[in-house]
Design a protein around this motif. Sequence first.
Motif, PDB file in Angstrom:
ATOM      1  N   GLY A 115      50.061  76.517  18.192  1.00  0.00           N
ATOM      2  CA  GLY A 115      51.419  76.053  17.957  1.00  0.00           C
ATOM      3  C   GLY A 115      52.511  76.978  18.430  1.00  0.00           C
ATOM      4  N   ALA A 116      52.147  78.067  19.091  1.00  0.00           N
ATOM      5  CA  ALA A 116      53.165  79.000  19.602  1.00  0.00           C
ATOM      6  C   ALA A 116      52.589  79.797  20.757  1.00  0.00           C
ATOM      7  N   ASP A 117      53.453  80.197  21.662  1.00  0.00           N
ATOM      8  CA  ASP A 117      53.051  81.114  22.719  1.00  0.00           C
ATOM      9  C   ASP A 117      54.195  82.070  23.014  1.00  0.00           C
ATOM     10  N   GLU A 118      54.018  82.906  24.024  1.00  0.00           N
ATOM     11  CA  GLU A 118      54.985  83.972  24.320  1.00  0.00           C
ATOM     12  C   GLU A 118      56.359  83.433  24.714  1.00  0.00           C
ATOM     13  N   THR A 119      56.414  82.213  25.239  1.00  0.00           N
ATOM     14  CA  THR A 119      57.698  81.646  25.662  1.00  0.00           C
ATOM     15  C   THR A 119      58.500  81.082  24.490  1.00  0.00           C
ATOM     16  N   ARG A 120      57.859  80.926  23.342  1.00  0.00           N
ATOM     17  CA  ARG A 120      58.531  80.335  22.173  1.00  0.00           C
ATOM     18  C   ARG A 120      58.765  81.346  21.050  1.00  0.00           C
ATOM     19  N   VAL A 121      57.958  82.370  20.997  1.00  0.00           N
ATOM     20  CA  VAL A 121      58.078  83.368  19.937  1.00  0.00           C
ATOM     21  C   VAL A 121      59.102  84.423  20.348  1.00  0.00           C
ATOM     22  N   ARG A 122      59.999  84.777  19.432  1.00  0.00           N
ATOM     23  CA  ARG A 122      61.063  85.739  19.733  1.00  0.00           C
ATOM     24  C   ARG A 122      60.874  87.035  18.956  1.00  0.00           C
ATOM     25  N   ILE A 123      61.308  88.117  19.569  1.00  0.00           N
ATOM     26  CA  ILE A 123      61.297  89.402  18.880  1.00  0.00           C
ATOM     27  C   ILE A 123      62.182  89.283  17.637  1.00  0.00           C
ATOM     28  N   GLY A 124      61.653  89.736  16.511  1.00  0.00           N
ATOM     29  CA  GLY A 124      62.401  89.661  15.261  1.00  0.00           C
ATOM     30  C   GLY A 124      62.099  88.438  14.422  1.00  0.00           C
ATOM     31  N   ASP A 125      61.368  87.455  14.980  1.00  0.00           N
ATOM     32  CA  ASP A 125      60.979  86.301  14.170  1.00  0.00           C
ATOM     33  C   ASP A 125      60.266  86.773  12.908  1.00  0.00           C
ATOM     34  N   VAL A 126      60.559  86.139  11.804  1.00  0.00           N
ATOM     35  CA  VAL A 126      59.930  86.491  10.526  1.00  0.00           C
ATOM     36  C   VAL A 126      58.976  85.371  10.117  1.00  0.00           C
ATOM     37  N   TRP A 127      57.760  85.776   9.776  1.00  0.00           N
ATOM     38  CA  TRP A 127      56.712  84.830   9.382  1.00  0.00           C
ATOM     39  C   TRP A 127      56.367  85.035   7.916  1.00  0.00           C
TER      40      TRP A 127
END
Length: 231
Positions: free
Chosen positions: A95-107
């Motif tokens: 459901g995610a890859d490098e083009t969608r995940v951003r630095i600083g995203d909180v999980w």
Amino acid sequence: MTTLELAGVFIGRPAVLGRRRERPVLSAIVKDRVAAPELELTRLNLDGDEQADLSVHGGVDKAVYVYPAQHYGAWAADGFDVELGAFGENLAVSGADETRVRIGDVWEWGDARLQVSQPRQPCFKLAMRTGRKDVVPGMIDSGRCGWYLRVLRPGRVPTSGAVRVVESDAQAPTVAEVHLIAFANFAQLEPRIAEAEVKRAEKILATPTLSPSYSGGIRSSVERWRLRNAG
């Protein structure tokens, strides 16, 4: 709110991976899938996971390594005999890859809270693990690098189900954008294009949640280019 699905959780301890220059190479890149329904996550590791060389692996900014499960199909198409866990990831996600995940995203994962800190930089141990020297340039060129998480709040985490992305800044660079800048050779670019890429790099360096160890390499490249082109 974005949700990701866990395709597998993996842990491993250092063991001899092979020999290099006649010396044994210790690594924890070989990991086993966790069968238990949950486990403990600390500031530095999942319970049962360790790193062999703490000078370049592990630490607060590289506590958990994540890899997109869908990349394995692309590696297989490229002729690599690999399966989930083969790249040393702690989490394989869908459901995610490098083009969608951003630095600083909180999980949010179970009781824990984590933050995306940097892309992965592949090393020779990945080549030893896969038995293919071309896997390192393959990862760099394809951008199928995965990313690391720092732990903001430790806790019990499940080994199946969903992970929720609870914070994301649309202005922050994606993992893919940071990866491209990290491996850019500004000196080989036409000056006008190089200047634009250096400015892009400087914007990325202003991202407060990018890990200092990773940003250091980008900063050095920018400074060398600025000195060469001063005046």
